[in-house]
Design a protein around this motif. Structure first.
Motif, PDB file in Angstrom:
ATOM      1  N   VAL A  47     -35.437  -3.341  23.327  1.00 53.23           N
ATOM      2  CA  VAL A  47     -36.201  -4.513  22.887  1.00 53.23           C
ATOM      3  C   VAL A  47     -35.276  -5.472  22.138  1.00 53.23           C
ATOM      4  O   VAL A  47     -35.295  -6.680  22.371  1.00 53.23           O
ATOM      5  N   ASP A  48     -34.468  -4.931  21.247  1.00 60.58           N
ATOM      6  CA  ASP A  48     -33.501  -5.755  20.511  1.00 60.58           C
ATOM      7  C   ASP A  48     -32.604  -6.525  21.482  1.00 60.58           C
ATOM      8  O   ASP A  48     -32.306  -7.706  21.266  1.00 60.58           O
ATOM      9  N   LYS A  49     -32.170  -5.873  22.540  1.00 60.85           N
ATOM     10  CA  LYS A  49     -31.246  -6.485  23.498  1.00 60.85           C
ATOM     11  C   LYS A  49     -31.856  -7.692  24.201  1.00 60.85           C
ATOM     12  O   LYS A  49     -31.144  -8.657  24.530  1.00 60.85           O
ATOM     13  N   ILE A  50     -33.162  -7.644  24.436  1.00 55.55           N
ATOM     14  CA  ILE A  50     -33.819  -8.771  25.111  1.00 55.55           C
ATOM     15  C   ILE A  50     -33.599 -10.064  24.337  1.00 55.55           C
ATOM     16  O   ILE A  50     -33.160 -11.084  24.885  1.00 55.55           O
ATOM     17  N   ALA A  51     -33.910 -10.040  23.048  1.00 51.51           N
ATOM     18  CA  ALA A  51     -33.750 -11.240  22.234  1.00 51.51           C
ATOM     19  C   ALA A  51     -32.277 -11.572  22.021  1.00 51.51           C
ATOM     20  O   ALA A  51     -31.878 -12.742  22.060  1.00 51.51           O
ATOM     21  N   ARG A  52     -31.470 -10.538  21.799  1.00 54.37           N
ATOM     22  CA  ARG A  52     -30.058 -10.768  21.491  1.00 54.37           C
ATOM     23  C   ARG A  52     -29.330 -11.411  22.662  1.00 54.37           C
ATOM     24  O   ARG A  52     -28.479 -12.299  22.485  1.00 54.37           O
ATOM     25  N   ASP A  53     -29.630 -10.986  23.881  1.00 57.69           N
ATOM     26  CA  ASP A  53     -28.969 -11.549  25.056  1.00 57.69           C
ATOM     27  C   ASP A  53     -29.274 -13.034  25.208  1.00 57.69           C
ATOM     28  O   ASP A  53     -28.402 -13.832  25.586  1.00 57.69           O
ATOM     29  N   ILE A  54     -30.513 -13.420  24.919  1.00 60.66           N
ATOM     30  CA  ILE A  54     -30.888 -14.834  25.033  1.00 60.66           C
ATOM     31  C   ILE A  54     -30.125 -15.685  24.030  1.00 60.66           C
ATOM     32  O   ILE A  54     -29.602 -16.759  24.359  1.00 60.66           O
ATOM     33  N   ILE A  55     -30.024 -15.206  22.805  1.00 63.89           N
ATOM     34  CA  ILE A  55     -29.352 -15.987  21.756  1.00 63.89           C
ATOM     35  C   ILE A  55     -27.838 -15.970  21.936  1.00 63.89           C
ATOM     36  O   ILE A  55     -27.168 -17.004  21.804  1.00 63.89           O
ATOM     37  N   GLU A  56     -27.278 -14.809  22.265  1.00 63.18           N
ATOM     38  CA  GLU A  56     -25.822 -14.695  22.398  1.00 63.18           C
ATOM     39  C   GLU A  56     -25.271 -15.550  23.534  1.00 63.18           C
ATOM     40  O   GLU A  56     -24.104 -15.964  23.496  1.00 63.18           O
ATOM     41  N   LYS A  57     -26.083 -15.835  24.531  1.00 64.38           N
ATOM     42  CA  LYS A  57     -25.613 -16.620  25.680  1.00 64.38           C
ATOM     43  C   LYS A  57     -25.087 -17.980  25.247  1.00 64.38           C
ATOM     44  O   LYS A  57     -24.022 -18.419  25.694  1.00 64.38           O
ATOM     45  N   ASP A  58     -25.828 -18.675  24.385  1.00 65.12           N
ATOM     46  CA  ASP A  58     -25.424 -20.028  23.976  1.00 65.12           C
ATOM     47  C   ASP A  58     -24.994 -20.123  22.520  1.00 65.12           C
ATOM     48  O   ASP A  58     -24.328 -21.092  22.134  1.00 65.12           O
ATOM     49  N   TYR A  59     -25.368 -19.124  21.715  1.00 66.03           N
ATOM     50  CA  TYR A  59     -25.046 -19.172  20.279  1.00 66.03           C
ATOM     51  C   TYR A  59     -24.455 -17.836  19.825  1.00 66.03           C
ATOM     52  O   TYR A  59     -25.023 -17.142  18.983  1.00 66.03           O
ATOM     53  N   PRO A  60     -23.315 -17.459  20.390  1.00 71.33           N
ATOM     54  CA  PRO A  60     -22.730 -16.148  20.064  1.00 71.33           C
ATOM     55  C   PRO A  60     -22.393 -16.012  18.581  1.00 71.33           C
ATOM     56  O   PRO A  60     -21.922 -16.962  17.948  1.00 71.33           O
ATOM     57  N   GLY A  61     -22.680 -14.824  18.053  1.00 71.86           N
ATOM     58  CA  GLY A  61     -22.328 -14.527  16.674  1.00 71.86           C
ATOM     59  C   GLY A  61     -23.239 -15.112  15.615  1.00 71.86           C
ATOM     60  O   GLY A  61     -22.954 -14.995  14.421  1.00 71.86           O
ATOM     61  N   THR A  62     -24.351 -15.722  16.019  1.00 74.33           N
ATOM     62  CA  THR A  62     -25.235 -16.370  15.038  1.00 74.33           C
ATOM     63  C   THR A  62     -26.467 -15.535  14.682  1.00 74.33           C
ATOM     64  O   THR A  62     -27.255 -15.940  13.835  1.00 74.33           O
ATOM     65  N   PHE A  63     -26.635 -14.396  15.354  1.00 75.90           N
ATOM     66  CA  PHE A  63     -27.806 -13.537  15.130  1.00 75.90           C
ATOM     67  C   PHE A  63     -27.285 -12.176  14.671  1.00 75.90           C
ATOM     68  O   PHE A  63     -27.092 -11.268  15.459  1.00 75.90           O
ATOM     69  N   GLY A  64     -27.071 -12.045  13.367  1.00 78.14           N
ATOM     70  CA  GLY A  64     -26.363 -10.890  12.846  1.00 78.14           C
ATOM     71  C   GLY A  64     -27.218  -9.742  12.350  1.00 78.14           C
ATOM     72  O   GLY A  64     -26.680  -8.692  11.990  1.00 78.14           O
ATOM     73  N   HIS A  65     -28.531  -9.903  12.299  1.00 75.88           N
ATOM     74  CA  HIS A  65     -29.391  -8.818  11.819  1.00 75.88           C
ATOM     75  C   HIS A  65     -30.188  -8.219  12.973  1.00 75.88           C
ATOM     76  O   HIS A  65     -30.225  -8.763  14.074  1.00 75.88           O
ATOM     77  N   GLY A  66     -30.828  -7.087  12.702  1.00 75.92           N
ATOM     78  CA  GLY A  66     -31.664  -6.461  13.717  1.00 75.92           C
ATOM     79  C   GLY A  66     -32.869  -7.319  14.050  1.00 75.92           C
ATOM     80  O   GLY A  66     -33.295  -8.169  13.257  1.00 75.92           O
ATOM     81  N   LEU A  67     -33.440  -7.085  15.213  1.00 73.68           N
ATOM     82  CA  LEU A  67     -34.573  -7.900  15.660  1.00 73.68           C
ATOM     83  C   LEU A  67     -35.832  -7.649  14.843  1.00 73.68           C
ATOM     84  O   LEU A  67     -36.617  -8.581  14.627  1.00 73.68           O
ATOM     85  N   GLY A  68     -36.041  -6.424  14.361  1.00 71.85           N
ATOM     86  CA  GLY A  68     -37.290  -6.171  13.645  1.00 71.85           C
ATOM     87  C   GLY A  68     -37.347  -4.789  13.044  1.00 71.85           C
ATOM     88  O   GLY A  68     -36.482  -3.939  13.276  1.00 71.85           O
TER      89      GLY A  68
END
Length: 359
Positions: A271-292
């Motif tokens: 589940v974490d990977k779903i959100a992380r992949d979307i954000i990392e595609k265009d904004y790598p390194g900007t989502f540093g905490h767990g999804l939930g």
């Protein structure tokens, strides 16, 4: 569904009169009995459950504690051993994660002196964790009631967001509103972060003043009947730039993709990977905490939407979905709902709008 005391007793004692459970930690005592106190213990035997309370709490507990018999004491150890001997107990499961080393040694020695064994492994802690991960319908209703106060607080605060108001003033207004509208307390220290402070995902509200064009991130929650809510919304004062709008829409896309995907059996790390992949595609390194994280009787429970957590999602779990993008010294965006895993997917317990609000 059986009450919490019956469930833990069935799992660990299963009618064996020689076994007992002692819940010593404040938080877990309240979970099982719905009674808050900073001292005492819950003793669960095959025949009866006892909430041991001293003079300060005994009367109040007798009126409101559930799933147990309230027993007063002048000497805690003496009363505890008296009850254990009454029921012929030989082994006592204990919470090692919540006991200090000194307390563990004290109880171990005390029980040995009375011909009993303190079970100081993780058996009880694991059983409590597994039980608390799956919320009963009654628990979900309490979480939803806490969230209703949080949703109302969000609607209430929007007219207060004006140029020149400080983060601290907004945080205080949110907290006052929630307490004035039935909250037992805030679920955690309210986070309000405006402008460049928004890049600090756990910023502390300060004298920083809101300015035109700022994103304002508000992470809030209420506690009601011991249960917590947790919600984050990011709004803007005035119109935002195209860059800001794209960031916001990316976070929202990630957040909604999770809601569409969650279902029983899915691993939390996936589940974490779903959100992380979307954000990392265009904004790598900007989502540093767990999804939930799990929410319930504590603001951070189990399981977690994290790359490290391989727990399968199961009906009854309540877990936050809170992706974010944090651009250092510029701004941040986070959007958070609480999700209840259902038999065929999930549903959000959060009702506040998520479309970008430009005030």
């Amino acid at each position: 569904m059986k009450n919490p005391v019956e469930r833990i007793a069935e799992k660990l004692i299963a009618g064996d009169s020689q076994k007992a459970i002692m819940v010593y930690s404040e938080r877990n005592r309240r979970y099982f009995t719905e009674f808050p106190s900073d001292a005492g213990a819950l003793l669960i035997t095959a025949e009866e459950a006892y909430l041991l309370q001293d003079f300060r709490y005994e009367e109040a507990a007798s009126y409101t504690a559930k799933n147990c018999t309230v027993v007063g004491f002048k000497d805690f150890k003496e009363k505890l051993c008296e009850l254990l001997e009454k029921h012929g107990v030989k082994q006592v499961y204990m919470e090692i994660n919540k006991l200090s080393v000194a307390d563990a040694r004290t109880f171990e020695k005390l029980f040995q002196e009375h011909g009993m064994e303190a079970i100081l492994d993780d058996t009880l802690d694991k059983a409590i964790k597994d039980q608390r991960m799956i919320k009963s319908p009654e628990e979900v209703a309490k979480i939803e009631a806490a969230q209703a106060i949080t949703d109302a607080a969000f609607e209430h605060i929007l007219p207060f967001i004006k140029e020149g108001v400080t983060e601290r003033e907004l945080a205080l207004e949110i907290e006052f509103f929630m307490r004035n509208n039935g909250a037992e307390a805030v679920a955690f220290d309210v986070i309000v972060a405006a402008g460049k402070n928004g890049s600090q995902c756990h910023a502390v509200p300060s004298a920083n003043k809101v300015q035109k064009g700022d994103f304002i991130t508000m992470d809030t929650g209420a506690m009601l009947d011991g249960y917590h809510s947790d919600m984050t919304r990011t709004v803007a004062l005035g119109h935002v730039s195209d860059e800001q709008r794209e960031v916001y829409e990316t976070v929202l896309q990630a957040q909604l993709a999770v809601i569409d995907a969650v279902k029983p059996g899915m691993l939390c790390c996936d589940v974490d990977k779903i959100a992380r992949d979307i954000i990392e595609k265009d904004y790598p390194g900007t989502f540093g905490h767990g999804l939930g994280h799990g929410v319930g009787f504590e603001i951070h429970e189990w399981p977690a939407f994290s790359h490290r957590d391989q727990t399968p999602c199961a009906p009854g779990m309540v877990i936050t979905d809170e992706p974010g993008i944090y651009v250092p010294a510029k701004y941040g965006v986070r959007i958070e709902d609480m999700l209840l895993v259902t038999e065929d997917g999930c549903r959000s317990l959060t009702k506040s709008p998520k479309e970008l609000i430009e005030l």
